[in-house]
Enzyme design. Structure first.
Site, short mmCIF file in Angstrom:
data_model
loop_
_atom_site.label_atom_id
_atom_site.label_comp_id
_atom_site.label_asym_id
_atom_site.label_seq_id
_atom_site.Cartn_x
_atom_site.Cartn_y
_atom_site.Cartn_z
N ARG A 257 0.89 -1.06 0.09
CA ARG A 257 0.01 -0.13 -0.12
C ARG A 257 0.86 1.24 -0.01
NH1 ARG A 257 -5.06 -1.86 4.24
NH2 ARG A 257 -5.34 -3.78 3.06
N ARG A 272 1.83 1.61 10.16
CA ARG A 272 1.41 1.84 8.70
C ARG A 272 2.45 2.07 7.90
NH1 ARG A 272 -3.23 5.05 7.81
NH2 ARG A 272 -3.29 5.79 9.93
N GLU A 344 -7.20 -0.56 14.85
CA GLU A 344 -7.72 -1.62 14.11
C GLU A 344 -6.78 -2.92 13.84
OE1 GLU A 344 -8.53 -2.51 9.54
OE2 GLU A 344 -8.62 -0.42 9.95
N SER A 347 -10.66 -6.50 9.94
CA SER A 347 -11.85 -5.85 9.21
C SER A 347 -12.66 -7.08 8.35
CB SER A 347 -11.43 -4.98 8.19
OG SER A 347 -12.36 -4.14 7.75
N ARG A 384 0.40 -6.30 11.64
CA ARG A 384 0.18 -5.44 12.48
C ARG A 384 -0.33 -5.94 13.76
NH1 ARG A 384 -4.07 -0.35 12.13
NH2 ARG A 384 -2.43 0.70 10.87
#
Length: 419
Positions: A257, A272, A344, A347, A384
């Site tokens: 990403r 991140r 988070e 998801s 993460r």
């Protein structure tokens, strides 16, 4: 891509969905107009084609002046048919582009609003309270598990190395996720990380989130941000068999990403980053089964979180914070003692028939008719998670307790000690 029949029958449902997302309903009106124009263009083309076929029969039976007149009309009609066919093709393309702009219809019951309008459904476990907690990077560096300095030297900011127990921790975490997925009936899959544009577009990632994607222009391929893309496209253009129930896949892949627009956010550590590994659950099922399947995916995510023994909460994500393809999304957020907040980790999204309609994935119903399948996805483990494991299991001397479920992957060690 939304169902055009629903759009024609009840456009207000689609407009309401747009408003819940905080987006303009004008895109719905544009789609309605494009649909009407395409149907009119196709009707004109088919009408002229029918006339052309009838005229062809008349020419064969005619003679003299009548035949000459019919042949003249045939020539005119041929040009009209060609023009009408071109117009119908162009109208189809306009319709597709208009449909690609409209996101999935939000499921009834999802909270309206933006990023901060989520609803907390439950909190599980007590928030870890530690005096002067170390953050995951300090802990990881002490364990020689995380090396962001050399990651930046070699690749730039937001890259890192997982070394020693850090590498073992990630591999163990993902293996644990695959084990759980296989136990409940998922087919494990190691997926491609480069996909064609139609695969990326089909899953809905070339719209609002296109800036997040790495593209290899020379090859016209994209690096995936999640194995959801490769798993969704796996059955593209196929009629799948759902007679025995949902098809469930667990994809293991590296993910990439760009993190466009996130400069200055979470620059410390591995919260991140540009590259990470993930095990993703992906399901094809009948539309009427999608709601219950979504709750199953959430339950499996919570089962994994229980295994790594971190406190977390479950939130119902607001409509304005849903991705293009999602009709409903639940996040599980783990407590981070160093930040005194939830972040988070997982998801799960119900994408209803939105992706499958784009990718032309169908199944046969009880009457043998083809219907569009539904798709769902959910994170089962990702890099993460290491942040939450290190922080919640830290000891005063910088050591980290290993959750029992992960000890088998770290040589049986129950505590990791600083080097």
């Amino acid at each position: 891509m939304i169902d055009l029949r629903l759009l024609r029958e009840d456009p207000d449902v689609v407009r309401a969905s747009q408003r819940a997302r905080g987006e303009s309903p004008d895109a719905v009106d544009a789609l309605l107009a494009a649909d009407e124009a395409r149907r009119a263009a196709v009707q004109r083309f088919e009408s002229l084609r029918a006339e052309q076929k009838t005229l062809g029969k008349q020419v064969a039976a005619a003679k003299g002046d009548e035949k000459a007149a019919l042949l003249a009309r045939t020539k005119e009609l041929s040009a009209e048919v060609k023009a009408a066919e071109t117009a119908a093709t162009e109208a189809e393309q306009v319709l597709r582009q208009a449909n690609l702009v409209v996101p999935n219809i939000v499921e009834e019951g999802a909270p309206a609003g933006g990023e901060d309008d989520y609803v907390v459904l439950r909190e599980v476990g007590e928030r870890t309270q530690i005096d002067n907690p170390r953050d995951h990077l300090e802990l990881g560096e002490g364990l020689r598990a995380i090396d962001v300095e050399r990651g930046a030297k070699v690749s730039g900011s937001r890259f890192y190395y997982l070394t020693g127990v850090g590498a073992l921790l990630q591999l163990g975490l993902l293996q644990l996720a695959i084990q759980q997925a296989v136990e409940v009936g998922f087919t494990p899959s190691i997926t491609p990380v480069l996909v064609k544009p139609e695969s990326m577009e089909g899953t809905g990632f070339l719209g609002a989130h296109a800036s997040e994607i790495y593209r290899l222009e020379a090859d016209d391929l994209y690096l995936v941000g999640t194995s959801e893309v490769a798993l969704a496209a796996y059955h593209s253009g196929e009629i799948i068999d759902l007679s025995a129930g949902p098809l469930r896949y667990a994809g293991w892949s590296s993910c990439f990403r760009r993190e466009a627009g996130s400069y200055g956010k979470d620059v410390r550590g591995i919260l991140r980053v540009h590259q990470f590994d993930k095990v993703e659950m992906f399901v094809f099922c009948k539309p009427e089964d999608a709601h219950d399947e979504h709750l199953r995916l959430l339950a499996w995510e919570e089962e994994m979180l229980a295994k790594v023994e971190v406190p977390y909460r479950v939130i119902d994500v607001a409509a304005g914070d849903l991705g293009t393809s999602a009709a409903r999304k639940y996040d599980c957020e783990a407590w981070l003692p160093s930040q005194q907040r939830y972040r988070e980790l997982t998801s799960t999204s119900n994408c209803t028939t939105f992706q499958a309609r784009r990718l032309n994935i169908r199944y046969r119903d009880a009457d043998g008719r083809t219907q569009t399948a539904a798709t769902l996805n959910g994170t089962l483990a990702t890099t993460r998670w290491i942040t939450a494991i290190l922080e919640n299991h830290q000891l005063p001397d910088g050591s980290v307790r290993v959750p029992k479920a992960l000890q088998q992957f770290l040589g049986g060690r129950d505590v990791l000690t600083p080097s």
